[in-house]
Design an enzyme around this catalytic site. Structure first.
Site, mmCIF file in Angstrom:
data_model
loop_
_atom_site.group_PDB
_atom_site.id
_atom_site.type_symbol
_atom_site.label_atom_id
_atom_site.label_comp_id
_atom_site.label_asym_id
_atom_site.label_seq_id
_atom_site.Cartn_x
_atom_site.Cartn_y
_atom_site.Cartn_z
ATOM 1 N N TRP A 162 55.666 37.679 30.146
ATOM 2 C CA TRP A 162 55.801 36.804 28.980
ATOM 3 C C TRP A 162 54.500 36.743 28.193
ATOM 4 O O TRP A 162 54.512 36.754 26.962
ATOM 5 C CB TRP A 162 56.271 35.406 29.380
ATOM 6 C CG TRP A 162 57.652 35.399 29.983
ATOM 7 C CD1 TRP A 162 57.996 34.961 31.222
ATOM 8 C CD2 TRP A 162 58.876 35.859 29.377
ATOM 9 N NE1 TRP A 162 59.348 35.129 31.436
ATOM 10 C CE2 TRP A 162 59.912 35.672 30.328
ATOM 11 C CE3 TRP A 162 59.202 36.425 28.145
ATOM 12 C CZ2 TRP A 162 61.243 36.022 30.068
ATOM 13 C CZ3 TRP A 162 60.530 36.767 27.889
ATOM 14 C CH2 TRP A 162 61.522 36.565 28.837
ATOM 15 N N ASP A 207 52.466 28.568 26.252
ATOM 16 C CA ASP A 207 53.889 28.769 26.483
ATOM 17 C C ASP A 207 54.191 28.034 27.783
ATOM 18 O O ASP A 207 53.775 28.468 28.854
ATOM 19 C CB ASP A 207 54.178 30.267 26.608
ATOM 20 C CG ASP A 207 55.615 30.568 27.041
ATOM 21 O OD1 ASP A 207 56.402 29.620 27.236
ATOM 22 O OD2 ASP A 207 55.941 31.762 27.191
ATOM 23 N N LYS A 242 65.013 25.914 30.194
ATOM 24 C CA LYS A 242 64.455 25.728 31.535
ATOM 25 C C LYS A 242 63.808 24.353 31.557
ATOM 26 O O LYS A 242 62.718 24.190 31.047
ATOM 27 C CB LYS A 242 63.390 26.781 31.835
ATOM 28 C CG LYS A 242 63.926 28.195 31.787
ATOM 29 C CD LYS A 242 62.825 29.191 31.504
ATOM 30 C CE LYS A 242 63.377 30.581 31.308
ATOM 31 N NZ LYS A 242 62.531 31.379 30.429
HETATM 32 C C1 PLP Z 1 62.162 32.395 29.667
HETATM 33 C C2 PLP Z 1 60.788 32.476 29.176
HETATM 34 C C3 PLP Z 1 60.490 32.941 27.877
HETATM 35 C C4 PLP Z 1 61.549 33.463 26.943
HETATM 36 O O1 PLP Z 1 62.246 32.431 26.394
HETATM 37 P P1 PLP Z 1 63.362 32.640 25.283
HETATM 38 O O2 PLP Z 1 63.639 31.239 24.872
HETATM 39 O O3 PLP Z 1 64.517 33.329 25.933
HETATM 40 O O4 PLP Z 1 62.778 33.459 24.199
HETATM 41 C C5 PLP Z 1 59.187 32.917 27.477
HETATM 42 N N1 PLP Z 1 58.202 32.495 28.282
HETATM 43 C C6 PLP Z 1 58.447 32.037 29.529
HETATM 44 C C7 PLP Z 1 57.320 31.556 30.357
HETATM 45 C C8 PLP Z 1 59.735 32.025 30.006
HETATM 46 O O5 PLP Z 1 59.991 31.592 31.246
#
Ligand code: PLP
Length: 355
Positions: free
Chosen positions: A100, A168, A192
């Site tokens: 990511w 993030d 999540k």
């Molecule tokens: C799942 C995830 C993403 C991607 O998220 P999307 O909303 O599907 O674009 C980005 N960063 C992390 C840490 C993730 O777990």
């Protein structure tokens, strides 16, 4: 039979959230209308949006006079692009802790100059780099708080004095009280820990919004435009935001401290059980282990087959590791209870009695 969902995302949410969300699809707040058909400009939905914006700040212990919360679209993936598009003027610093982070770096490079100031690539992303420091100033430092795929997590965050920090936090936001105020911008795909897929939370410091670069940017990719429009620049993802609000209310009822304490117990129980049987993670070192996503492998193939059949029998769902790394991954998001984890650890113990 309701299954126990260890999936990494979209993920388990509290059963009460599913029920209230289901009711709202039939009749929202006794309006005689579904949440799916009301106008996003209606009083009813504007209230939902405003509560969702203020409650998330409250839960993150952020002052509403300094921070603003936006519910955008495009997932965390769109934030990989939007962050540099708005804030990269000269050079941005990125911490590389896995796939990511890499995706965020690759998008930022399309906008401007990027330096990777720390990386755990050398050891296959098994750990969080230690002692991350910077030599000069950057437009911002970007990091990924929890690495969903490998199961590694920042326990404490580095700090860089005046340099703005961006994170993030898709997979561990609101899983524990954190010093969220250390960051100028935090983003998270909702699916999540916050709610269903569809909306993306962006929490940004109002002062930081003044730091935008000189680009004449597309309006929809402009944080200031979204902020000025109170997160209603266009039709927002009404249902996803409403369900997220239900989950935020649930988090408030539980209390973030008590959620954190249960999350710690869940992770401790599972890691101890895995260690006991040598089902350890090839992807995460002990010191960097995540309390949200627990990765593991089963060394003995006959155990693996037995484990898979037990999981089926006990309605344990979603343990498949990410396609890039394989193995198993148990995601322990907030709504997954300690007793749910206990069912999994009992199964692991049971499989290991068949030696
Ligand atoms: C799942 C995830 C993403 C991607 O998220 P999307 O909303 O599907 O674009 C980005 N960063 C992390 C840490 C993730 O777990």
């Amino acid at each position: 039979m309701k299954k126990i969902n260890f999936g990494a995302g979209p993920c388990i949410l509290p059963q009460s959230v599913f029920e209230l969300a289901a009711e709202a699809i039939i009749d929202y707040d006794q309006l005689g209308l579904s949440i799916l058909e009301i106008s996003h400009r209606s009083h009813a939905f504007v209230e939902v949006m405003e509560e969702a914006r203020s409650l998330v700040l409250e839960l993150m212990n952020l002052d509403a006079s300094s921070y603003t919360a936006l519910y955008l679209q495009g997932g965390a993936s769109q934030q990989f692009a939007m962050v540099p598009y708005n804030f990269l003027s000269n050079t941005a610093a990125y911490v590389d802790t896995g796939v990511w982070s890499q995706k965020a770096i690759s998008e930022a490079k399309k906008v401007g100059h990027v330096e990777t100031i720390a990386s755990s690539k050398e050891n296959g992303y098994k750990s969080i780099p230690e002692k991350i420091s910077i030599e000069h100033s950057y437009d911002y430092v970007h990091l990924t708080s929890n690495n969903t795929i490998y199961g590694t997590q920042f326990d404490a965050f580095p700090s860089f004095n005046e340099t703005p920090m961006i994170a993030d936090m898709s997979s561990d936001i609101l899983s524990r009280p954190r010093n969220y105020a250390a960051f100028d911008l935090i983003y998270a795909g909702a699916q999540k820990n916050i709610g269903p897929a569809g909306t993306t939370l962006v929490v940004v410091k109002k002062d930081f919004l003044q730091h935008v670069n000189g680009l004449d940017r597309f309006k929809f990719l402009d944080y200031n435009a979204h902020s000025k429009a109170d997160s209603m620049l266009n039709t927002p993802t009404v249902f996803s935001i409403y369900a997220s609000l239900l989950n935020l209310r649930w988090i408030k009822e539980q209390g973030l401290d008590s959620i954190f304490s249960e999350n710690q117990q869940k992770a401790a129980l599972l890691y101890a059980t895995l260690e006991k049987h040598n089902w350890i993670s090839p992807f995460a070192e002990r010191s960097s282990r995540s309390s949200m996503n627990v990765t593991f492998t089963i060394p003995d193939a006959s155990h693996a087959a037995l484990f898979d059949s037990y999981c089926k029998k006990y309605d344990i769902h979603g343990l498949k590791g990410h396609r890039l790394v394989g193995g198993y991954r148990a995601s322990l998001y907030n709504a997954l209870s300690l007793s749910n984890v206990k069912i999994l650890t009992d199964v692991i113990d049971e499989v290991n009695t068949h030696v």
